[in-house]
Motif scaffolding. Structure first.
Motif, PDB file in Angstrom:
ATOM      1  N   TYR A 187       0.832  -1.185   0.000  1.00 29.15           N
ATOM      2  CA  TYR A 187       0.000   0.000   0.000  1.00 29.15           C
ATOM      3  C   TYR A 187       0.875   1.246   0.000  1.00 29.15           C
ATOM      4  CZ  TYR A 187      -4.467  -2.365   0.732  1.00 29.15           C
ATOM      5  OH  TYR A 187      -5.598  -3.125   0.562  1.00 29.15           O
ATOM      6  N   GLN A 236       0.790   5.398   0.856  1.00 24.51           N
ATOM      7  CA  GLN A 236       0.010   6.396   1.595  1.00 24.51           C
ATOM      8  C   GLN A 236       0.682   7.763   1.498  1.00 24.51           C
ATOM      9  OE1 GLN A 236      -0.364   5.816   5.873  1.00 24.51           O
ATOM     10  NE2 GLN A 236      -2.308   6.902   5.938  1.00 24.51           N
ATOM     11  N   LYS A 239      -3.894  11.218   3.617  1.00 26.95           N
ATOM     12  CA  LYS A 239      -4.760  10.324   2.845  1.00 26.95           C
ATOM     13  C   LYS A 239      -4.742   8.927   3.454  1.00 26.95           C
ATOM     14  CE  LYS A 239      -5.344  13.361  -0.545  1.00 26.95           C
ATOM     15  NZ  LYS A 239      -6.653  13.970  -0.836  1.00 26.95           N
ATOM     16  N   GLY A 240      -5.718   8.126   3.032  1.00 31.08           N
ATOM     17  CA  GLY A 240      -5.717   6.738   3.444  1.00 31.08           C
ATOM     18  C   GLY A 240      -4.787   5.920   2.559  1.00 31.08           C
ATOM     19  N   PRO A 241      -4.362   4.755   3.024  1.00 32.17           N
ATOM     20  CA  PRO A 241      -3.525   3.880   2.186  1.00 32.17           C
ATOM     21  C   PRO A 241      -4.277   3.460   0.933  1.00 32.17           C
ATOM     22  CG  PRO A 241      -3.545   3.148   4.487  1.00 32.17           C
ATOM     23  CD  PRO A 241      -4.618   4.181   4.352  1.00 32.17           C
ATOM     24  N   LEU A 291      -4.047   0.664  -2.396  1.00 34.28           N
ATOM     25  CA  LEU A 291      -3.389  -0.533  -2.915  1.00 34.28           C
ATOM     26  C   LEU A 291      -2.543  -0.186  -4.134  1.00 34.28           C
ATOM     27  CD1 LEU A 291      -3.022  -3.622  -2.819  1.00 34.28           C
ATOM     28  CD2 LEU A 291      -4.996  -3.778  -4.365  1.00 34.28           C
ATOM     29  N   PHE A 307       3.640   0.635   2.773  1.00 34.54           N
ATOM     30  CA  PHE A 307       3.389  -0.427   3.735  1.00 34.54           C
ATOM     31  C   PHE A 307       3.286  -1.766   3.007  1.00 34.54           C
ATOM     32  CE2 PHE A 307       2.410   2.047   7.494  1.00 34.54           C
ATOM     33  CZ  PHE A 307       1.956   3.264   6.988  1.00 34.54           C
ATOM     34  N   LEU A 334      -5.856  -7.614   7.222  1.00 32.29           N
ATOM     35  CA  LEU A 334      -4.480  -7.424   6.817  1.00 32.29           C
ATOM     36  C   LEU A 334      -3.599  -7.155   8.033  1.00 32.29           C
ATOM     37  CD1 LEU A 334      -5.061  -5.105   3.724  1.00 32.29           C
ATOM     38  CD2 LEU A 334      -4.339  -7.496   3.673  1.00 32.29           C
ATOM     39  N   PHE A 353      -0.083  -5.437   8.785  1.00 31.15           N
ATOM     40  CA  PHE A 353       0.796  -4.489   8.103  1.00 31.15           C
ATOM     41  C   PHE A 353       2.190  -4.444   8.721  1.00 31.15           C
ATOM     42  CE2 PHE A 353      -1.755  -2.066   5.102  1.00 31.15           C
ATOM     43  CZ  PHE A 353      -3.046  -2.346   5.493  1.00 31.15           C
ATOM     44  N   PHE A 407      -8.959   4.431  10.383  1.00 31.61           N
ATOM     45  CA  PHE A 407      -9.334   4.221   8.988  1.00 31.61           C
ATOM     46  C   PHE A 407     -10.396   3.145   8.892  1.00 31.61           C
ATOM     47  CE2 PHE A 407      -6.501   6.866   6.672  1.00 31.61           C
ATOM     48  CZ  PHE A 407      -5.307   6.902   7.375  1.00 31.61           C
ATOM     49  N   GLY A 436     -10.728   4.566   3.350  1.00 31.41           N
ATOM     50  CA  GLY A 436     -11.246   5.916   3.406  1.00 31.41           C
ATOM     51  C   GLY A 436     -10.151   6.891   3.810  1.00 31.41           C
TER      52      GLY A 436
END
Lengths: 113, 113
Positions: free
Chosen positions: A36, A38, A42-44, A46, A89, A101, A103, B90, B105
């Motif tokens: 991911y 990021q 912002k959000g992660p 894919l 990540f 998941l 991480f 998140f 998100g």
């Protein structure tokens, strides 16, 4: 117990260079390995993912290399660009009916112009 | 834009208080996941719901609870807040077509004073 170990914590690369981020896992029940990206605030999102039945997957400038016997996988970013500067990540997921998941702790990549 | 919405964007509250974070998944996605991101712990899976039912639980404190409603939106309730609960929260969602792919998100930043 950290199930997915990621290194390095931070990485500085010149524009046009290759960025390499490594991850190692312990649990052999993991069967899906995504990366991911990021950006701040912002959000992660894919980026690319691989399953253990292949040793490499390439999408544009991004490549995952997977070594099942060593329980390691890595992300290579070719021709790194300043716009690639972000936190990356690695993650892993166990097979089964849930898709949670696990991480790694993340790598802050800075690509200098 | 991932299609996952979270409200509020920022939340500042005091220790001992209770807050509710809200998540709307992508249209049609049945699975919702909640993650906590902090500097020391990284991204940690909290809980997953699938079509209204709890599917998996991670490192979620007893002071925290979640639910998914018939319209598939989800809420994460955090009570008896402590300073250490300050983090980014998140929500992610995934669909039947590609259950492996989780769309995150933008997050809710919680600050406990």
């Amino acid at each position: 117990q950290q199930q997915v170990k990621q290194s390095p914590q931070s990485l500085i690369v010149q524009k046009g260079g290759i960025s390499i981020i490594n991850c190692a896992y312990e649990n052999t029940a993991f069967d899906y390995f995504p990366w991911y990206q990021q950006f701040p605030g912002k959000g992660p999102a894919l980026l690319i993912a691989i399953r253990p039945d292949v040793s490499e997957k390439k999408e544009g400038r991004f490549t995952i290399s997977f070594n099942k016997s060593a329980k390691q996988f890595s992300l290579h970013i070719m021709d790194s660009q300043p716009g690639d500067s972000a936190t990356y990540f690695c993650a892993a997921r166990r097979g089964g009916s849930n898709y949670k998941l696990t991480f790694g702790k993340g790598t802050l990549l800075t690509v200098n112009p | 834009d991932s299609g996952v919405t979270q409200t509020p964007k920022h939340l500042i509250t005091a220790t001992g208080q209770r807050v509710t974070l809200r998540c709307s998944p992508r249209s049609g996605d049945l699975s919702v996941y909640w993650y906590q991101q902090s500097l020391d712990q990284g991204l940690q899976f909290l809980i997953q719901y699938y079509n209204g039912e709890e599917r998996a639980k991670g490192n979620i404190l007893e002071r925290f609870s979640a639910q998914q409603f018939p319209d598939l939106h989800s809420e994460l309730n955090l009570s008896s807040l402590e300073l250490g609960d300050s983090a980014l929260y998140f929500c992610a969602s995934s669909g039947r077509g590609s259950p492996d792919t989780q769309y995150f998100g933008p997050g809710t930043r919680l600050t406990v004073l």
